[in-house]
Design a protein around this motif. Structure first.
Motif, PDB file in Angstrom:
ATOM      1  N   SER A 125       7.118  11.129  16.859  1.00 13.84           N
ATOM      2  CA  SER A 125       6.432  11.167  15.562  1.00 13.84           C
ATOM      3  C   SER A 125       7.405  11.016  14.405  1.00 13.84           C
ATOM      4  N   VAL A 126       8.575  11.646  14.528  1.00 13.47           N
ATOM      5  CA  VAL A 126       9.568  11.550  13.445  1.00 13.47           C
ATOM      6  C   VAL A 126      10.015  10.106  13.270  1.00 13.47           C
ATOM      7  N   LEU A 127      10.268   9.430  14.391  1.00 17.03           N
ATOM      8  CA  LEU A 127      10.670   8.028  14.319  1.00 17.03           C
ATOM      9  C   LEU A 127       9.566   7.177  13.712  1.00 17.03           C
ATOM     10  N   SER A 128       8.327   7.442  14.094  1.00 13.85           N
ATOM     11  CA  SER A 128       7.203   6.669  13.561  1.00 13.85           C
ATOM     12  C   SER A 128       7.046   6.860  12.056  1.00 13.85           C
ATOM     13  N   SER A 129       7.362   8.067  11.562  1.00 16.70           N
ATOM     14  CA  SER A 129       7.199   8.340  10.135  1.00 16.70           C
ATOM     15  C   SER A 129       8.089   7.450   9.275  1.00 16.70           C
ATOM     16  N   PHE A 130       9.239   7.036   9.805  1.00 18.35           N
ATOM     17  CA  PHE A 130      10.120   6.149   9.044  1.00 18.35           C
ATOM     18  C   PHE A 130       9.484   4.777   8.828  1.00 18.35           C
ATOM     19  N   VAL A 131       8.499   4.445   9.678  1.00 21.12           N
ATOM     20  CA  VAL A 131       7.813   3.153   9.557  1.00 21.12           C
ATOM     21  C   VAL A 131       6.526   3.292   8.761  1.00 21.12           C
ATOM     22  N   VAL A 132       5.699   4.273   9.122  1.00 21.22           N
ATOM     23  CA  VAL A 132       4.347   4.334   8.567  1.00 21.22           C
ATOM     24  C   VAL A 132       4.315   4.831   7.124  1.00 21.22           C
ATOM     25  N   VAL A 133       5.210   5.753   6.746  1.00 27.00           N
ATOM     26  CA  VAL A 133       5.156   6.285   5.381  1.00 27.00           C
ATOM     27  C   VAL A 133       5.508   5.213   4.343  1.00 27.00           C
ATOM     28  N   PRO A 134       6.661   4.520   4.455  1.00 31.62           N
ATOM     29  CA  PRO A 134       6.925   3.447   3.487  1.00 31.62           C
ATOM     30  C   PRO A 134       5.885   2.334   3.544  1.00 31.62           C
ATOM     31  N   SER A 135       5.415   2.040   4.767  1.00 35.80           N
ATOM     32  CA  SER A 135       4.407   0.984   4.909  1.00 35.80           C
ATOM     33  C   SER A 135       3.114   1.370   4.210  1.00 35.80           C
ATOM     34  N   ALA A 136       2.741   2.643   4.299  1.00 36.89           N
ATOM     35  CA  ALA A 136       1.523   3.096   3.632  1.00 36.89           C
ATOM     36  C   ALA A 136       1.623   2.924   2.127  1.00 36.89           C
ATOM     37  N   VAL A 137       2.795   3.219   1.564  1.00 37.80           N
ATOM     38  CA  VAL A 137       2.990   3.045   0.122  1.00 37.80           C
ATOM     39  C   VAL A 137       2.805   1.582  -0.264  1.00 37.80           C
ATOM     40  N   VAL A 138       3.438   0.683   0.499  1.00 39.98           N
ATOM     41  CA  VAL A 138       3.343  -0.754   0.197  1.00 39.98           C
ATOM     42  C   VAL A 138       1.907  -1.239   0.363  1.00 39.98           C
ATOM     43  N   ILE A 139       1.253  -0.851   1.450  1.00 41.06           N
ATOM     44  CA  ILE A 139      -0.109  -1.324   1.721  1.00 41.06           C
ATOM     45  C   ILE A 139      -1.088  -0.835   0.658  1.00 41.06           C
ATOM     46  N   ILE A 140      -0.991   0.439   0.273  1.00 39.91           N
ATOM     47  CA  ILE A 140      -1.930   0.976  -0.726  1.00 39.91           C
ATOM     48  C   ILE A 140      -1.700   0.333  -2.084  1.00 39.91           C
ATOM     49  N   TYR A 141      -0.449   0.270  -2.534  1.00 42.63           N
ATOM     50  CA  TYR A 141      -0.169  -0.338  -3.837  1.00 42.63           C
ATOM     51  C   TYR A 141      -0.577  -1.806  -3.868  1.00 42.63           C
ATOM     52  N   THR A 142      -0.229  -2.534  -2.803  1.00 40.25           N
ATOM     53  CA  THR A 142      -0.552  -3.969  -2.759  1.00 40.25           C
ATOM     54  C   THR A 142      -2.049  -4.194  -2.652  1.00 40.25           C
ATOM     55  N   SER A 143      -2.758  -3.321  -1.927  1.00 34.97           N
ATOM     56  CA  SER A 143      -4.213  -3.452  -1.813  1.00 34.97           C
ATOM     57  C   SER A 143      -4.887  -3.272  -3.170  1.00 34.97           C
ATOM     58  N   ILE A 144      -4.360  -2.346  -3.968  1.00 32.29           N
ATOM     59  CA  ILE A 144      -4.913  -2.150  -5.309  1.00 32.29           C
ATOM     60  C   ILE A 144      -4.752  -3.416  -6.141  1.00 32.29           C
ATOM     61  N   VAL A 145      -3.571  -4.030  -6.053  1.00 34.80           N
ATOM     62  CA  VAL A 145      -3.337  -5.292  -6.777  1.00 34.80           C
ATOM     63  C   VAL A 145      -4.270  -6.375  -6.256  1.00 34.80           C
ATOM     64  N   MET A 146      -4.437  -6.431  -4.930  1.00 34.14           N
ATOM     65  CA  MET A 146      -5.303  -7.444  -4.318  1.00 34.14           C
ATOM     66  C   MET A 146      -6.741  -7.298  -4.798  1.00 34.14           C
ATOM     67  N   ILE A 147      -7.207  -6.048  -4.927  1.00 37.86           N
ATOM     68  CA  ILE A 147      -8.574  -5.806  -5.387  1.00 37.86           C
ATOM     69  C   ILE A 147      -8.729  -6.181  -6.855  1.00 37.86           C
TER      70      ILE A 147
END
Length: 503
Positions: A407-429
């Motif tokens: 889980s700790v290793l996965s957090s290094f991927v999913v947390v930054p990715s979540a920030v990018v996906i949410i911010y970019t999705s807002i721009v996309m909308i």
């Protein structure tokens, strides 16, 4: 009175514990509603009469919350238990969830609007082109038999209890020729419910906007879950991939997602102190509108409640969270929806935040101060993940029968990715259906979600990715938490650090 013990430092936490205890006891042992109310009133009166003895007054107040928890639970159970007609009846309803395609049916939540009181119903509608095109917020007219929630004979899962605890009054099976679309009146519903229906309809329009960009099915499902809280499109394979890699929490909207949205809205403000209060109110209105739009799950409501408290604290220049604030959020939620205590999302959400408040500073202190900011940031992320898992692993093992090891290793991927996906999705909308920027942001979101699935797929295939099968009883889970709290007490005693998170 000297506050040299935990009990004096966390008064709201004590009240929350007794409130929860009352809810659990009332669920196991029936007592008429007037009795719970009378006992609550008597114990509250005793607390007023015992003003000269602080200890007695405290005990009476705790007992009041215990009986109050029983009252809230029994009142909720009485509200859900209704006398249903034994024959087919005509009724009007509004769709309250994204329809999910099953083998021969389409399942969705309905809210009946034209009976004596609104009823929440789990519906199975015969699958055809008409039912597949249903959308949230749409009205329908139905002629069918409402049935009390019951269990399937071949399943060990207590489906009846699950439905009752989630506020469903009945189930219904609807044939193709027994329903039609119709504009239904919502006047009988509360303002909050009508607002929630509008928010769910708006979410569906946003999901359709996602589809306009031709995003792949499972990439679309990941984006929909991470940004709009719609998990209905996730395949079992994708769910297993995220679970086995220890990243399933990223698919359930929680404090991380809401904090990202709150942070973005807060960054937009560049005014002075004069209009800061107005800005905070507008931000909180936006946060609660988002909470309604994504379905008001327990974890999101908890996050929105705590963000609201944090916002009020920030106006008073007290920018910190505490165990008492977390307990206050739990009390507010259980007053409104006492059945949430049995919701897995509710339990995991509060367990993770409580564990972070208690253990993060000690885990973070294990690594000496590092000047290199990148390594320091990565360690802080790891410490946050470790602290959260201390509190959630017993529940994960109990409910899902396994423990993810990376889980700790996965957090290094999913947390930054979540920030990018949410911010970019807002721009996309915001950029609409067309234009270079809209398609560019869609490509970024699609690529990022695909990257997340690829990396987590690799992690889930690592040797020893999960420890399974694990079978724990409720008593064993409680004993594990006793050990965890004893461990915290020992660490806090020997480290001799004044813990600011209690204030």
């Amino acid at each position: 009175m000297k506050t040299d013990g935990w009990a004096q430092l966390i008064p709201l936490a004590r009240l929350a514990v007794f409130l929860m205890a009352g809810i659990v006891v009332a669920d196991c042992a029936y007592l008429p509603l007037p009795w719970w109310l009378s006992l609550s009133a008597c114990s509250l009166l005793c607390s007023f009469l015992a003003r000269k003895s602080a200890a007695v007054q405290s005990v009476c107040l705790l007992v009041t919350f215990f009986f109050l928890g029983g009252y809230l639970l029994q009142n909720d159970k009485d509200r859900v238990s209704v006398d249903l007609p034994q024959q087919e009846i005509p009724f009007e309803a509004v769709v309250m969830s994204e329809p999910v395609e099953k083998n021969k049916v389409v399942t969705c939540d309905l809210l009946i609007t034209n009976l004596a009181k609104p009823l929440k119903v789990k519906a199975s509608i015969w699958k055809d082109g008409n039912s597949l095109s249903l959308i949230p917020g749409e009205g329908i007219s139905v002629y069918a038999t409402l049935k009390a929630p019951s269990n399937a004979g071949f399943s060990t899962f207590d489906y009846r209890r699950y439905l009752l605890r989630h506020g469903f009054h009945a189930t219904v099976f609807v044939y193709s020729d027994s329903w039609r679309r119709k504009s239904v009146s919502l006047k009988q519903l509360s303002v909050v419910t009508r607002t929630q229906i509008s928010a769910l309809a708006f979410r569906h329009r946003l999901l359709e906007r996602y589809r306009e960009y031709g995003i792949g099915e499972q990439q679309f499902a990941v984006i929909a879950a991470m940004t709009l809280g719609d998990r209905s499109h996730l395949s079992q394979e994708t769910k297993d991939l995220f679970s086995q890699s220890g990243a399933s929490h990223i698919l359930a909207l929680s404090g991380l997602h809401l904090s990202i949205v709150y942070g973005l809205l807060s960054m937009l403000y560049r005014g002075g102190r004069r209009f800061r209060f107005l800005h905070e109110i507008l931000v909180l209105l936006a946060v609660w509108a988002y909470t309604m739009m994504v379905g008001m799950s327990s974890s999101v409501v908890r996050s929105a409640t705590m963000l609201s408290i944090y916002s009020l604290f920030s106006l008073q220049h007290r920018d910190k969270m505490s165990v008492n604030v977390l307990a206050f959020a739990a009390i507010v939620m259980l007053f409104v929806r006492p059945m949430d205590i049995y919701d897995v999302g509710f339990q995991l959400s509060f367990a993770s935040v409580l564990s972070i408040l208690l253990f993060y500073r000690y885990v973070n202190a294990l690594l000496p101060s590092i000047r290199l900011s990148l390594i320091r940031t990565l360690w802080q992320m790891a410490a946050l993940s470790i602290a959260a898992q201390i509190g959630t692993l017993p529940l994960v093992a109990y409910y899902f029968g396994f423990v993810p090891c990376y889980s700790v290793l996965s957090s290094f991927v999913v947390v930054p990715s979540a920030v990018v996906i949410i911010y970019t999705s807002i721009v996309m909308i915001l950029t609409g259906w067309g234009g270079v920027l809209a398609h560019l942001t869609a490509a970024i979101v699609t690529g990022m979600s695909g990257f997340v699935r690829l990396v987590l797929g690799c992690i889930s295939r690592f040797p020893g990715a999960t420890i399974s099968p694990i079978s724990l009883s409720v008593v064993q889970v409680l004993m594990i938490y006793v050990i965890i709290f004893a461990l915290y007490a020992m660490i806090r005693r020997f480290v001799m650090v004044n813990d600011e998170h209690f204030s």
